[in-house]
Design a protein around this motif. Structure first.
Motif, PDB file in Angstrom:
ATOM      1  N   LYS A 278      -7.903  10.499  -5.199  1.00  0.00           N
ATOM      2  CA  LYS A 278      -7.743   9.881  -6.512  1.00  0.00           C
ATOM      3  C   LYS A 278      -9.026   9.698  -7.311  1.00  0.00           C
ATOM      4  CE  LYS A 278      -3.661   7.999  -4.499  1.00  0.00           C
ATOM      5  NZ  LYS A 278      -2.968   6.860  -3.909  1.00  0.00           N
TER       6      LYS A 278
ATOM      7  N   ALA B 120      -6.452   2.533   2.786  1.00  0.00           N
ATOM      8  CA  ALA B 120      -5.222   1.858   3.200  1.00  0.00           C
ATOM      9  C   ALA B 120      -4.599   2.515   4.430  1.00  0.00           C
ATOM     10  CB  ALA B 120      -4.231   1.821   2.044  1.00  0.00           C
TER      11      ALA B 120
ATOM     12  N   GLU C 276       0.829  -1.211   0.000  1.00  0.00           N
ATOM     13  CA  GLU C 276       0.000   0.000   0.000  1.00  0.00           C
ATOM     14  C   GLU C 276       0.863   1.259   0.000  1.00  0.00           C
ATOM     15  OE1 GLU C 276      -3.163   0.088  -0.523  1.00  0.00           O
ATOM     16  OE2 GLU C 276      -3.518  -2.076  -0.354  1.00  0.00           O
TER      17      GLU C 276
ATOM     18  N   GLY D 231      -4.070   3.313  -6.219  1.00  0.00           N
ATOM     19  CA  GLY D 231      -5.054   3.362  -5.139  1.00  0.00           C
ATOM     20  C   GLY D 231      -6.294   4.098  -5.596  1.00  0.00           C
TER      21      GLY D 231
ATOM     22  N   ASN E  49       1.096   4.108  -2.974  1.00  0.00           N
ATOM     23  CA  ASN E  49       0.872   5.537  -2.733  1.00  0.00           C
ATOM     24  C   ASN E  49       2.041   6.366  -3.256  1.00  0.00           C
ATOM     25  OD1 ASN E  49      -1.623   5.197  -1.589  1.00  0.00           O
ATOM     26  ND2 ASN E  49      -0.887   5.280   0.533  1.00  0.00           N
TER      27      ASN E  49
HETATM   28 MG    MG Z   1      -3.288   3.940  -1.426  1.00  0.00          MG
END
Ligand code: MG
Ligand code: ADP
Length: 640
Positions: free
Chosen positions: A97, A116, A47, A111, A51
């Protein structure tokens, strides 16, 4: 009605105690979500890496301690987060996002679920230091028991660094499930590879307990990244792929068949940069190597599938390795075509290994110095090659090059005969390409660089032949099998093959189950020139049989084929059936090991090697040919 105590109905625990239904507190919701996203330390790494890549980082440094149990730190030089937004990063369902449902079908980032960081922070002690490129200062904030501390200014370079300590301190059950540090670190290492392979432009380092384990410099060359990440020995054994059809582009690398492994572990398929495990694509990959590797082994491949995100859904599972394609059949076909085209066109003859074997990616690799592929450069053999070539020019070869044509089985003395004369002499040799039909591919000319020079049969089993840049060792049975297979295949696909009518049909008893199996292959057999008719209630008769299989007993062939088909079950598709039939035919018709061959027969066999596809491997995937270059010989004899 208070939200937290809404009672909809009564339920009971297994022990029979009554409890009320109530909405769970946020911290507990996060922990439950964390169960899906954060399975083990490697999930945290995944994760955080995603990112960093979404943030446009070009440098990512990862530090791990004790298999991730005590510390996971991922620091990047990406866009950073403004002090105002930083606390939001840890809120559940907070993301920069996506904004709308439409965005969900046009995902261009790794993501999008916005869960997360919240999940990770709910099961660990998380600290973030972040700075955007337009601010003079960074901020630092900590999350303790799902409570986010106020952002405190601090000094740091632009980018984001997230530290996750004491993972699962609050979830003893999870903590118990963690394996040894080495195992957990192995998973982390693998996760880093999955981010590193599709992002060669990002420099990535990974350290465990203060020791560098992976140092991947940024590169614009995907092949360099693959071999730095998976093992440099791999570099020269990767076949580059780049193929586009129906708005799907597939690029990357297919491993030489010789690299095949017992497990599918070295199969990396990425969809728009995201590592996925998708059954149909893995099947297509395996299918493409059918007949090039043994059925029990798995090809090595690193493939990048690029397509419009509207064509699939990644929001199937929180970890996002599963996807659902709108038209999975078409992606399957494009992948298969991309691989097949390239594998057929490539020289897949395995090099006799004279160097170290390719480093298995499981063992953490020694840090690389950034001199990609330097260990792979071959010694310059051109000079030696010239000397050897000159030497052979001066001597009179025992065996002149034979004329490669549709009918290469030509007696070689006193001089190569013209093609018209060749019906005489070795007419009927089982190694000659059949006279009635032209070869499936263009005849190879005698000056073809891959043509063979002198040759000899050893132990009545292996053919050793000289090539312009060294030598090859051929397994006569395996090669002959492949040749018969490909010729039958080529002719069967060109249209039905005329079989030779048997003077006396061969009668074979047949059980009802065998009859059902026969019905399934009947059309295929006809295409191959094998006509089988009803004889009486308990038997069938073989009426015609391909002349190419003149050495094979039609009765025995059919009996064994039906046994084989029953053993395999009824779920074979046409392609698989064809493979089974050709497989059996070629195995039965091919010259056995231990069988002495004449010079003419060897010449004919080698000549036909040039004319068939996939001649590097027999239909079961075992190699037909090993190659030893002059360079390899020189290395072995320490001449270099
Ligand atoms: Mg993420
Ligand atoms: P998602 O990635 O699904 O959006 P996350 O919980 O992983 O959800 O992250 C939440 C948000 O925090 C992201 O949408 C992004 O705006 C921000 N963020 C997280 N990590 C970074 C990073 N390394 N650099 C910049 N922004 C980040």
């Amino acid at each position: 009605m208070s939200e937290r105590t809404t009672t909809v109905s009564e339920s009971s625990t297994p022990s029979g105690q009554r409890r009320t239904i109530h909405v769970l507190p946020e911290a507990l919701i996060n922990k439950i979500a964390a169960g899906e996203v954060v399975e083990r330390p490697a999930s945290v790494v995944k994760e955080l890496l995603e990112n960093a890549i979404d943030a446009g980082a070009t440098v990512i440094n990862i530090a791990i301690e004790d298999g991730g149990r005590t510390l996971i730190r991922v620091a990047d030089n990406g866009c950073g987060i403004s002090p105002e937004e930083a606390p939001l990063a840890f809120a559940q369902h907070a993301t920069s996002k996506i904004e709308s449902t439409e965005d969900l079908f046009a995902i261009h980032t790794m993501g999008f679920r916005g869960e997360a960081l919240a999940s990770i922070a709910s099961v660990s002690h998380a600290t973030m230091v972040t700075r955007t490129h337009d601010r003079p200062q960074a901020v630092r904030l900590e999350v303790r028991d799902s409570v986010i501390s106020p952002a405190v200014p601090c000094a740091a370079a632009p980018g984001t660094s997230i530290e996750v300590r004491d993972l699962f301190y609050s979830v003893p059950a999870r903590r118990k499930f963690m394996r040894t540090d080495a195992t957990e670190f192995g998973h982390i290492h693998e996760m880093v590879l999955r981010s590193a392979l599709p992002n060669p432009q990002v420099a990535i380092t990974l350290a465990h307990n203060g020791k560098n384990v992976l140092e991947l410099p940024a590169t614009s060359d995907a092949q360099v990244r693959v071999s730095e990440a998976l093992g440099r020995e791999l570099h020269e054994q990767l076949i580059p792929i780049d193929f586009a059809e129906r708005d799907v582009r597939i690029h990357g690398f297919a491993g030489q068949p010789a690299l095949a492994r017992p497990t599918a572990k070295y199969q990396y398929i990425f969809l728009n940069g995201r590592f996925i495990r998708e059954r149909s694509l893995l099947h297509a990959l395996k299918e493409a190597y059918r007949g090039l590797i043994e059925p029990a082994s798995q090809p090595v491949a690193i493939l990048f599938v690029e397509m419009d995100p509207a064509g699939f859904d990644v929001n199937v599972h929180p970890q996002k390795t599963e996807v659902r394609f709108r038209d999975s059949g078409s992606v399957y076909r494009v992948l298969l075509a991309a691989l097949r085209e390239k594998l057929l066109a490539s020289d897949l003859t395995p090099q006799v290994r004279t160097a170290n074997r390719f480093d298995a990616p499981t063992s953490p690799l020694p840090p690389s110095s950034g001199t990609a592929g330097s260990g792979l450069s071959r010694p310059d053999v051109s000079e030696t090659r010239q000397i050897i070539a000159d030497f052979f020019k001066q001597t009179t070869p025992m065996q002149t090059r034979i004329a490669f044509g549709a009918e290469p089985s030509v007696p070689l003395s006193p001089a190569p005969l013209a093609a018209e004369d060749s019906r005489t002499g070795t007419q009927g040799s089982e190694f000659a390409a059949p006279a009635a039909e032209p070869a499936a591919t263009e005849p190879i000319h005698a000056d073809d660089p891959a043509a063979f020079g002198r040759f000899v049969q050893l132990h009545n089993t292996y053919l050793v032949a000289e090539t312009p840049d060294g030598m090859v060792i051929v397994d006569q049975h395996a090669l002959h099998e492949r040749i018969i297979y490909e010729e039958l295949f080529a002719r069967a696909t060109r249209g039905p093959l005329e079989g030779q009518r048997l003077l006396i049909p061969e009668v074979l008893p047949i059980t009802p189950r065998q009859r059902a199996a026969l019905d399934a292959v009947q059309p295929l057999l006809l295409d191959l020139g094998m006509e089988v008719t009803e004889f009486d209630a308990q038997s069938v008769a073989v009426q015609t049989f391909p002349s190419l299989l003149s050495k094979v007993s039609p009765r025995e062939f059919l009996r064994d084929l039906l046994d084989k088909l029953l053993e395999l079950g009824s779920k074979l598709n046409r392609e698989e059936l064809l493979h089974e039939v050709l497989d059996m035919a070629s195995c039965k018709a091919a010259v056995k090991a231990g069988y002495p061959l004449s010079q003419e027969e060897i010449a004919a066999l080698l000549a036909r090697k040039q004319q068939v596809d996939r001649s590097s491997n027999c239909p079961h995937g075992r190699p037909t040919t090993l190659r030893l270059s002059i360079g390899d010989l020189e290395r072995q004899f320490k001449r270099k």
